[in-house]
Scaffold this motif. Sequence first.
Motif, PDB file in Angstrom:
ATOM      1  N   ARG A 271     -30.729 116.957 -50.661  1.00  0.00           N
ATOM      2  CA  ARG A 271     -29.983 118.402 -50.557  1.00  0.00           C
ATOM      3  C   ARG A 271     -28.812 118.162 -51.591  1.00  0.00           C
ATOM      4  N   ASP A 272     -28.494 117.187 -52.166  1.00  0.00           N
ATOM      5  CA  ASP A 272     -27.511 117.231 -53.264  1.00  0.00           C
ATOM      6  C   ASP A 272     -27.905 117.948 -54.498  1.00  0.00           C
ATOM      7  N   LYS A 273     -29.369 117.911 -54.589  1.00  0.00           N
ATOM      8  CA  LYS A 273     -29.800 118.398 -55.987  1.00  0.00           C
ATOM      9  C   LYS A 273     -30.280 119.775 -55.617  1.00  0.00           C
ATOM     10  N   GLU A 274     -30.902 120.191 -54.559  1.00  0.00           N
ATOM     11  CA  GLU A 274     -31.017 121.501 -54.171  1.00  0.00           C
ATOM     12  C   GLU A 274     -31.250 121.597 -52.589  1.00  0.00           C
ATOM     13  N   LYS A 275     -30.640 122.388 -52.069  1.00  0.00           N
ATOM     14  CA  LYS A 275     -30.605 122.553 -50.308  1.00  0.00           C
ATOM     15  C   LYS A 275     -31.867 123.077 -49.878  1.00  0.00           C
ATOM     16  N   TRP A 276     -32.284 124.130 -50.456  1.00  0.00           N
ATOM     17  CA  TRP A 276     -33.742 124.652 -49.983  1.00  0.00           C
ATOM     18  C   TRP A 276     -34.588 124.684 -51.109  1.00  0.00           C
ATOM     19  N   PRO A 277     -35.348 123.803 -51.446  1.00  0.00           N
ATOM     20  CA  PRO A 277     -36.253 123.860 -52.779  1.00  0.00           C
ATOM     21  C   PRO A 277     -37.678 124.442 -52.413  1.00  0.00           C
ATOM     22  N   ARG A 278     -38.250 124.776 -53.129  1.00  0.00           N
ATOM     23  CA  ARG A 278     -39.732 125.516 -52.742  1.00  0.00           C
ATOM     24  C   ARG A 278     -40.385 124.392 -52.253  1.00  0.00           C
ATOM     25  N   THR A 279     -41.056 124.550 -51.358  1.00  0.00           N
ATOM     26  CA  THR A 279     -41.779 123.645 -50.413  1.00  0.00           C
ATOM     27  C   THR A 279     -43.161 123.184 -51.180  1.00  0.00           C
ATOM     28  N   GLN A 280     -43.441 123.893 -52.320  1.00  0.00           N
ATOM     29  CA  GLN A 280     -44.450 123.436 -53.134  1.00  0.00           C
ATOM     30  C   GLN A 280     -44.046 122.244 -53.931  1.00  0.00           C
ATOM     31  N   THR A 281     -42.879 122.051 -54.231  1.00  0.00           N
ATOM     32  CA  THR A 281     -42.296 121.262 -55.120  1.00  0.00           C
ATOM     33  C   THR A 281     -41.688 119.895 -54.287  1.00  0.00           C
ATOM     34  N   ILE A 282     -41.947 119.698 -52.784  1.00  0.00           N
ATOM     35  CA  ILE A 282     -41.413 118.752 -52.377  1.00  0.00           C
ATOM     36  C   ILE A 282     -42.652 117.560 -52.125  1.00  0.00           C
ATOM     37  N   GLU A 283     -42.030 116.322 -52.456  1.00  0.00           N
ATOM     38  CA  GLU A 283     -42.972 115.236 -52.513  1.00  0.00           C
ATOM     39  C   GLU A 283     -43.254 115.184 -51.095  1.00  0.00           C
ATOM     40  N   PRO A 284     -44.759 115.238 -50.815  1.00  0.00           N
ATOM     41  CA  PRO A 284     -45.276 115.364 -49.309  1.00  0.00           C
ATOM     42  C   PRO A 284     -45.147 113.981 -48.562  1.00  0.00           C
ATOM     43  N   LEU A 285     -44.905 114.187 -47.373  1.00  0.00           N
ATOM     44  CA  LEU A 285     -45.075 112.864 -46.421  1.00  0.00           C
ATOM     45  C   LEU A 285     -46.442 113.222 -45.734  1.00  0.00           C
ATOM     46  N   PHE A 286     -46.978 112.029 -45.380  1.00  0.00           N
ATOM     47  CA  PHE A 286     -48.441 112.367 -44.630  1.00  0.00           C
ATOM     48  C   PHE A 286     -48.502 111.984 -43.075  1.00  0.00           C
ATOM     49  N   GLU A 287     -49.187 112.865 -42.515  1.00  0.00           N
ATOM     50  CA  GLU A 287     -49.244 112.493 -41.054  1.00  0.00           C
ATOM     51  C   GLU A 287     -50.571 111.939 -40.949  1.00  0.00           C
ATOM     52  N   ILE A 288     -50.877 110.925 -39.913  1.00  0.00           N
ATOM     53  CA  ILE A 288     -52.392 110.267 -39.779  1.00  0.00           C
ATOM     54  C   ILE A 288     -52.640 111.196 -38.726  1.00  0.00           C
ATOM     55  N   ASP A 289     -53.740 111.842 -39.020  1.00  0.00           N
ATOM     56  CA  ASP A 289     -54.517 112.657 -38.082  1.00  0.00           C
ATOM     57  C   ASP A 289     -55.635 112.263 -37.022  1.00  0.00           C
TER      58      ASP A 289
END
Length: 228
Positions: A156-174
């Motif tokens: 958030r120091d770089k960008e408070k609300w970035p475009r979600t497409q640019t966020i480095e994903p986390l992964f949920e085990i399904d």
Amino acid sequence: MKISAFLPCRAGSERVPHKNTRSFAGIEGGLLKMKLRQLIACDSIDEIVLSTNDDEVIRIAESLSEPKIRIDRRPEHLATSSTSTDDLIKYVPQVIKEGAVLWTHVTSPFIDEELYSKAIDQYKQILSEGDYDSLMSVMALRTFIWNKTGAVNYDRDKEKWPRTQTIEPLFEIDSGIFLADIDIYNNLQDRVGKKPLLFENNDIAAFDIDWEEDFFIAEAIYNQLKKN
């Protein structure tokens, strides 16, 4: 390489009563019959080890008269609501002695024979290349994820609300697919190794039935997919 599907299916689900066997979207035999048919249709799977203490599960499985299905009558002390997954993992080598284990669940109704085949093909490829030792299915989370102290997956120091497409994903085990050699079960007492490949599913394939409302949502998704 022998591939054995391990399908745990104990009696007495508490959150979703009779979730394995009750009618699902008009299908008698429900999620269990759907899953068995998907596993049977996957040519890459050599056998299906159905581990259960439920007579109704056994009846439905036997009604299919499928030679790929092997019934494992699981001991009652490993089929209670308090049984840990770790204890069940330690049990698997007692019923599967060689080859790779594809651990899956009936509660992943949208992981079908095509996805199982794709996962198995990737598993064989990564073993031959030596970069990974196992595989598990996941869903990518590209949303704003916080813990109690703030944002987890973006700065958030770089960008408070970035475009979600640019966020480095986390992964949920399904919990839809875990693929590992039986040696990993024996040596690490785990269903994945130290370096699993993350096999990414889309939101529908990753859908897991864990609560009663999930059951009805899954029926609605299934009926819509049939229409399309």
